[in-house]
Design an enzyme around this catalytic site. Structure first.
Site: not given
Length: 583
Positions: A294-298
């Site tokens: 999810g958003s940690t990959f941003k």
């Protein structure tokens, strides 16, 4: 008359002499048979009856934490075995074993194995290995003939559950079965020896001879800190019980070296009393479980955009609709935003904004950046059976792949891979493989230090800009619950819907919550990844995982005596980093 008796006596002597010669010849033949022809077989039978050759298991090496505390060691303990007399009736042998059943808690399966060995006329039969001293004493009091004791070593873990998945376990022969015990088994186990026990006709031991001396295993010093490990496990358990999640993991490291200071998993188990089927202890979620981040990959998406010079920090993106359609699919934000700048997109974790600047990067550049961060490949951590995650080749990408990858979907990672990624930001662009073993002790005075290697994957200015943005994400964005009074924290939350294979789409009720960050932001002494799977109730990374980071990091900073910082944000570094990118 006398002549008759003389002849008769002479005949008797001849007959006796004849039979004596026959007896003598027969005896000679029999002796020849025994001494020459059957000597090897008879000698083997005698040796089998009166001697036992057994392996001497060496003392397994001790495992220490980085401060010298013992995490695993081997202690001497007695094992019980049976060596029956030659020709001893089976029913008498079984009677002896039955007398030991209650004392040694022998199961029906164990009894059946012993009975089978007796039926095969085995000369050495294990009854029970590594018995408690109390049980050993009770067996000795019975004074059963043919029942003997052999000293072995038993693995003991002073802290029971502490770092159970990391340390791993050994089997009954003291051979590593999982974790560090398995990975470093050849170093820890040493070299086996052999001894010979000779007994007389009454089975009494009259000679003990060591044929080959065993060599003790080497000791290991881990990067793990026992106290920090305790903090991580305590706070993780607290969060798991509060949220009712299915599992969770926390990894803490020193970013500059990649040394793992703690690796906690929940649920866990006691290594001194493992379950009958200890697979749950063998599976370390930190390295064995793949999940969509999810958003940690941003942080990876933002790195690719900055490195490719596809955006400026002042660029704005319209996120006011709250959704974006890509290849016929609708992707939504977790809340409505207006027009957001590039930093604000990361700070508030807008999916719509991230997809927009992600589409500017280009497939090939994005693919190479993801690979450079180590996804789709093992980190190289010195633990067994590490998963490499799932990252499809560029040729297999679809029209929606860039958009999905931009927000941490269509890729599966491990918690260790996410730690390595956030460490690259903390290390100003250098990636370092994580490790859990610091030194191998060859002798009390000599130690071999495990080296670490690093390589640059993004520029220093990109890392500095991202650090500044991630500080703001904690100060006033989705990571506010990770704030620590007196310290500058940089981090990113993640909330990913889980794919439900039973319905063929992403679930609206099952989520993976995560947080990745480091502190102090401008000179990191620790980094951490927190992953909580399927929490019940609140499920966002900011609500579930970030508070765990805050609680653990606060304890660790105090433990490491890191002084508080007066400024909450180093604006000078932030502005300088922004200007560097603008140029």
């Amino acid at each position: 008359m006398s002549t008759f008796y003389q002849k008769r006596a002479r005949m008797r002597i001849i007959i006796l002499g004849f039979f004596f010669m026959i007896w003598l010849v027969g005896l000679t033949i029999r002796l020849l048979q025994l001494q020459v022809f059957e000597h090897p077989r008879l000698k083997t039978e005698v040796l089998e009856q009166n001697q036992n050759r057994n392996t001497i298991h060496p003392k397994r090496g001790t495992i220490y934490d980085c401060t010298g505390n013992i995490l695993a060691r081997s202690l001497p303990i007695q094992s019980v075995f049976f060596s029956p007399f030659k020709g001893e009736p089976s029913h008498l042998q079984l009677e002896k074993i039955k007398k030991l059943k209650k004392i040694l808690n022998l199961s029906e399966n164990e009894l059946q194995n012993i009975y089978k060995r007796i039926e095969r006329n085995a000369s050495f039969i294990w009854i029970k290995r590594k018995v408690d001293p109390e049980k050993e004493e009770k067996v000795r009091r019975l004074s059963l003939s043919g029942i003997y004791f052999l000293e072995e070593n038993k693995r003991f873990y002073p802290h029971g559950k502490l770092a159970a998945h990391l340390l791993g376990r050994v089997n009954i022969d003291d051979i590593g079965a999982s974790g560090i015990e398995y990975k470093y088994n050849s170093i820890l186990e040493g070299k086996k020896g052999e001894h010979l026990i000779l007994r007389d006709a009454k089975k009494r031991e009259y000679r003990f001879e060591i044929l080959k001396e065993p060599e003790a295993g080497k000791d290991l010093i881990l990067t793990i800190d026992e106290t920090i490990q305790y903090y991580a496990e305590k706070e993780l358990k607290k969060a798991m019980l509060k949220t009712g999640a299915s599992w969770g993991t926390v990894i803490i490291s020193q970013p500059s070296t990649g040394e793992i200071l703690a690796m906690a998993n929940y649920p866990t188990g006691d290594l001194n009393n493992p379950p009958p089927m200890p697979l749950s202890l063998d599976r370390n979620k930190a390295i064995h479980h793949n999940f969509e981040p999810g958003s940690t990959f941003k942080i990876v998406t933002a790195s690719a955009a900055l490195e490719a010079r596809k955006i400026n920090l002042t660029d704005s993106f319209d996120c006011s609709k709250g959704f974006i359609r890509v290849a016929g699919k609708t992707i939504r934000d977790h809340e409505l935003f207006g027009v957001l700048s590039f930093p604000e997109i990361i700070i508030h974790s807008s999916n719509v904004g991230t997809i927009q600047f992600g589409q500017l990067i280009g497939e090939e550049i994005f693919f190479k950046t993801i690979r450079a961060f180590g996804f789709g490949q093992k980190t190289g951590i010195d633990l067994p059976a590490e998963e490499k995650g799932i990252f499809r080749p560029l040729d297999n990408w679809t029209k929606i792949s860039v958009s999905s990858l931009s927000i941490g979907y269509e890729i599966s990672v491990t918690a260790t891979q996410m730690l390595q990624a956030i460490n690259a930001i903390a290390n100003k662009g250098f990636i370092i493989s994580p490790k859990v073993v610091k030194k191998i002790l060859n002798s009390p005075d000599v130690a071999t230090e495990k080296p670490y290697r690093r390589r640059r994957i993004i520029s220093e200015r990109t890392a500095l800009v991202l650090t500044s943005i991630l500080q703001k994400a904690v100060q006033r964005g989705t990571g506010m619950t990770a704030r620590i009074r007196g310290y500058k924290v940089a981090g990113k939350t993640g909330t990913a819907q889980k794919f439900d294979s039973s319905i063929g789409r992403y679930s609206s009720t099952a989520h993976t919550s995560s947080f990745a960050g480091f502190v102090p932001a401008d000179n990191p002494v620790l980094s951490m990844v927190v992953v909580i799977d399927e929490p019940k109730g609140p499920y966002s990374g900011g609500e579930v995982a970030a508070p765990v980071f805050r609680e653990i990091a606060s304890l660790v900073l105090r433990q490491l005596h890191i002084p508080k910082q007066e400024e909450q944000l180093n604006t000078i570094i932030a502005e300088r980093s922004f200007r560097q990118v603008e140029r």
